[in-house]
Design a protein around this motif. Structure first.
Motif, PDB file in Angstrom:
ATOM      1  N   PHE A 148      16.578   7.671  25.442  1.00  0.00           N
ATOM      2  CA  PHE A 148      17.949   7.870  24.985  1.00  0.00           C
ATOM      3  C   PHE A 148      18.835   6.710  25.426  1.00  0.00           C
ATOM      4  N   GLN A 149      18.640   6.250  26.660  1.00  0.00           N
ATOM      5  CA  GLN A 149      19.446   5.125  27.122  1.00  0.00           C
ATOM      6  C   GLN A 149      19.156   3.891  26.266  1.00  0.00           C
ATOM      7  N   TRP A 150      17.927   3.715  25.881  1.00  0.00           N
ATOM      8  CA  TRP A 150      17.573   2.600  25.005  1.00  0.00           C
ATOM      9  C   TRP A 150      18.301   2.729  23.665  1.00  0.00           C
ATOM     10  N   PHE A 151      18.359   3.946  23.116  1.00  0.00           N
ATOM     11  CA  PHE A 151      19.108   4.170  21.874  1.00  0.00           C
ATOM     12  C   PHE A 151      20.567   3.741  22.045  1.00  0.00           C
ATOM     13  N   VAL A 152      21.158   4.132  23.164  1.00  0.00           N
ATOM     14  CA  VAL A 152      22.546   3.781  23.448  1.00  0.00           C
ATOM     15  C   VAL A 152      22.682   2.272  23.581  1.00  0.00           C
ATOM     16  N   ARG A 153      21.804   1.671  24.365  1.00  0.00           N
ATOM     17  CA  ARG A 153      21.892   0.228  24.615  1.00  0.00           C
ATOM     18  C   ARG A 153      21.648  -0.601  23.356  1.00  0.00           C
ATOM     19  N   ALA A 154      20.866  -0.093  22.416  1.00  0.00           N
ATOM     20  CA  ALA A 154      20.610  -0.833  21.175  1.00  0.00           C
ATOM     21  C   ALA A 154      21.903  -1.109  20.418  1.00  0.00           C
ATOM     22  N   HIS A 155      22.894  -0.250  20.588  1.00  0.00           N
ATOM     23  CA  HIS A 155      24.204  -0.447  19.954  1.00  0.00           C
ATOM     24  C   HIS A 155      25.065  -1.448  20.716  1.00  0.00           C
ATOM     25  N   LEU A 156      24.691  -1.738  21.941  1.00  0.00           N
ATOM     26  CA  LEU A 156      25.527  -2.548  22.828  1.00  0.00           C
ATOM     27  C   LEU A 156      24.952  -3.925  23.124  1.00  0.00           C
ATOM     28  N   GLU A 157      23.739  -4.164  22.672  1.00  0.00           N
ATOM     29  CA  GLU A 157      23.016  -5.378  23.042  1.00  0.00           C
ATOM     30  C   GLU A 157      23.302  -6.516  22.062  1.00  0.00           C
ATOM     31  N   SER A 158      23.481  -7.710  22.611  1.00  0.00           N
ATOM     32  CA  SER A 158      23.629  -8.901  21.779  1.00  0.00           C
ATOM     33  C   SER A 158      22.242  -9.390  21.378  1.00  0.00           C
TER      34      SER A 158
END
Length: 179
Positions: A148-158
């Motif tokens: 889930f954290q990866w899902f969240v981070r995918a929206h935030l990653e450059s």
């Protein structure tokens, strides 16, 4: 505590595992409420994708809370799922972002997941010496929480692999930097 615990554990071990799991139960109850709060308060571009991404997380974390509570009961203790129990067990601040844009909420939520995952991993390590069944349960939870954290981070990653809120240690700070 009742007069019994799981066969193969001493009463002292059962009480220790139940106490550790109680704190985990409070974390899960707080997390699923926080996720629902984000679900209701996220706005802006990509709203619907994030809105719909959050609900399966809410459902799974609620299931984790139920699984942990039932394990506490099996250990002979009484699981506490009240708001007061969450507050009593809390070593973290209340979620601090209200109605805000997708990026702001996701940046703040990334820090929430970091705290939950770190605490879960500490509990996994502690249970290695006491109760492998409870440890296995938390290992399964940790894998999904990390996804889930990866899902969240995918929206935030450059494209370069950095997070838009890199270096921020508070939800408000992460939300502010992500806007």
């Amino acid at each position: 505590m009742t007069a019994f615990t799981i066969p193969g554990l001493t009463d002292k071990q059962g009480a220790e595992v139940a106490e550790l799991l109680q704190k985990q139960l409070s974390r899960y109850n707080d997390l699923h409420l926080t996720l629902k709060h984000v679900h209701w308060n996220v706005v802006g571009p990509n709203f619907i994708g994030v809105h719909e991404m959050i609900d399966p997380q809410v459902d799974l974390v609620r299931g984790y809370a139920d699984e942990v509570a039932e394990r506490i009961a099996a250990l002979g203790a009484s699981p506490l799922g009240t708001p007061g129990a969450i507050i009593n067990d809390r070593s973290w601040d209340d979620y601090s972002v209200n109605r805000d844009k997708v990026q702001a909420h996701l940046a703040a939520l990334d820090l929430v997941y970091t705290g939950i995952i770190e605490d879960t991993r500490k509990n996994i390590e502690r249970l290695d010496d006491i109760d492998l069944v409870s440890q296995d349960m938390l290992i399964g939870h940790a894998g999904e929480l990390e996804k889930f954290q990866w899902f969240v981070r995918a929206h935030l990653e450059s494209a370069g692999g950095t997070l838009v809120h890199e270096g921020k240690s508070t939800e408000k700070g992460a939300a502010d930097k992500a806007r």
